[in-house]
Design an enzyme around this catalytic site. Sequence first.
Site, short mmCIF file in Angstrom:
data_model
loop_
_atom_site.label_atom_id
_atom_site.label_comp_id
_atom_site.label_asym_id
_atom_site.label_seq_id
_atom_site.Cartn_x
_atom_site.Cartn_y
_atom_site.Cartn_z
N GLY A 1 20.94 11.48 -7.92
CA GLY A 1 21.18 10.11 -7.43
C GLY A 1 21.19 10.01 -5.91
N VAL B 1 44.29 -6.72 -2.11
CA VAL B 1 43.58 -7.93 -1.67
C VAL B 1 44.52 -9.14 -1.65
CG1 VAL B 1 41.79 -9.58 -2.38
CG2 VAL B 1 41.31 -7.12 -2.43
N LYS C 1 19.84 -0.35 3.59
CA LYS C 1 19.41 -0.06 4.97
C LYS C 1 18.00 -0.51 5.26
CE LYS C 1 19.42 3.32 2.01
NZ LYS C 1 19.87 4.62 1.69
N ASP D 1 13.89 6.33 5.64
CA ASP D 1 15.29 5.99 5.37
C ASP D 1 16.16 6.31 6.59
OD1 ASP D 1 17.52 5.45 3.23
OD2 ASP D 1 18.07 7.36 4.16
N LYS E 1 18.26 3.75 9.14
CA LYS E 1 19.68 3.95 9.52
C LYS E 1 19.81 4.07 11.04
CE LYS E 1 20.73 6.12 5.11
NZ LYS E 1 20.62 7.37 4.34
#
Length: 437
Positions: A191, A38, A109, A205, A209
Amino acid sequence: MTDDGRRTIGVAVLGMGNVGAEVVRILQQNSSDLEARVGAALEIRGVAVRDLGKARSWCSPSLLTDDAASLVTREDVDIVVELIGGIDLPRELIGSALQHGKSVVTANKALLADYTGELATIAADAHVDLYFEASVAGAIPVVRPLMQSLAGDTVQRVAGIVNGTTNFILSAMAENGDDYASTLAEAGRLGYAEADPTADVEGYDAAAKAAILASIAFHSRVTASDVYREGISTITTDDHESAATLDCTIKLLSICERIDDSAGRQRISARVYPALVPNNHPLASVSGAFNAVVVEAENAGRLMFYGQGAGGSPTASAVMGDLVMAARNKVHGGRGPLESTYASLPIAPIGDVYTRYYVSMKVADRPGVLSAVAGEFSARRISIATVRQAGAGDDARLIVVTHRAPDSALSETVDALKGLESVLSVSSVLRLEGTDA
Ligand code: NDP
Ligand code: HSE
């Protein structure tokens, strides 16, 4: 600045669940590499959670707060990473963060499918970034390729498997004969599933998307309600068995494509449904929580993106990519891509979409049934490719596979079949994708 005079970028992480916990881990574990990439140290200024009493790894208790609203406006925060989920609270928090000059990275999303326009406008006015690579297909880079790498091409179609939970369930049912409920519970433990897994299994979902993909691929604003949606909760063991006899597998597909109306004007079709896919098609071998997205562009041709579509660390990888981009922009100047909706293409109804179908029905096992069933297809100009009888007597089933036909004609045919005295029930109607016939 750090104590020894190095430049720092302040990061606020909202949510420390499956994904947030992995982002916090990577930020701590890889801090020196990230600083080198960075050009400034990424320092966590705070982590917002709901329950301050939960045990957390990789996070000093002094960083935890249950006051996300104050965290996102703190002077020493440059970038906010939203990983809470849901709509109302993140919408407020992200809006506030952007208005206070913070760049935002999110994997949300559900929020983006309906509010990208609102949030992108606030970000543009405040001259900050809104990045959301992790919102589609977990670890797989697909948002950035569509928004940047393919910005000079014309994308015709974006289609694939974008929900890991349903692919995990469908694969386990088809490959191991596992049952639906226990596989869904396992997806939650790993998960993959949303806080409310109805979003996964009923296709919400994947539809969110699809809305995001269609918006960026076709430079138009497409929201979740523009996406036709069916889930996988009605898929049965019989369907998997029938799919296998047809040398196919069942996948929950998200399909976004340009289609013409009768006057040749372009429209967008965005749809999510379980479909049969031939076993020799690349999407058929996408198993478990993996996702794959196939992009077809005028000049690039066909591109396929494949990888882990859900889970804490794969998703955190995509979040970290965005975080590094947003941090570099803070350090070196520059901005991420702005929203592009200039094309404003209208949405085509599902009835106008052409595809192939598989129709499974319980029938009376007697002469004349086949011709009555075939007659309903032929009355609506739907050409039958194959018919198979499975079982006999009380268990007799007819399985019809059609050639390509409009969805509206198929719906009318199914209604008519249900009215036939010889058809006891229409047990399953699925599309067949990935073949040209
Ligand atoms: P989790 O449910 O595991 O984590 C949610 C986190 O948000 C928890 O840490 C929770 O706190 C915290 N939280 C909830 N309410 C509040 C609140 N009011 N204030 C502060 N913190 C709060 O979700 P995931 O990590 O699985 O998902 C996060 C986001 O990422 C969602 O938008 C999801 O759709 C998206 N996503 C998830 C993927 C996945 O595979 N899991 C993949 C791609 C995107 P506490 O820990 O105290 O309960
Ligand atoms: N619940 C989602 C899925 C997480 O299973 O795909 C990744 O977006």
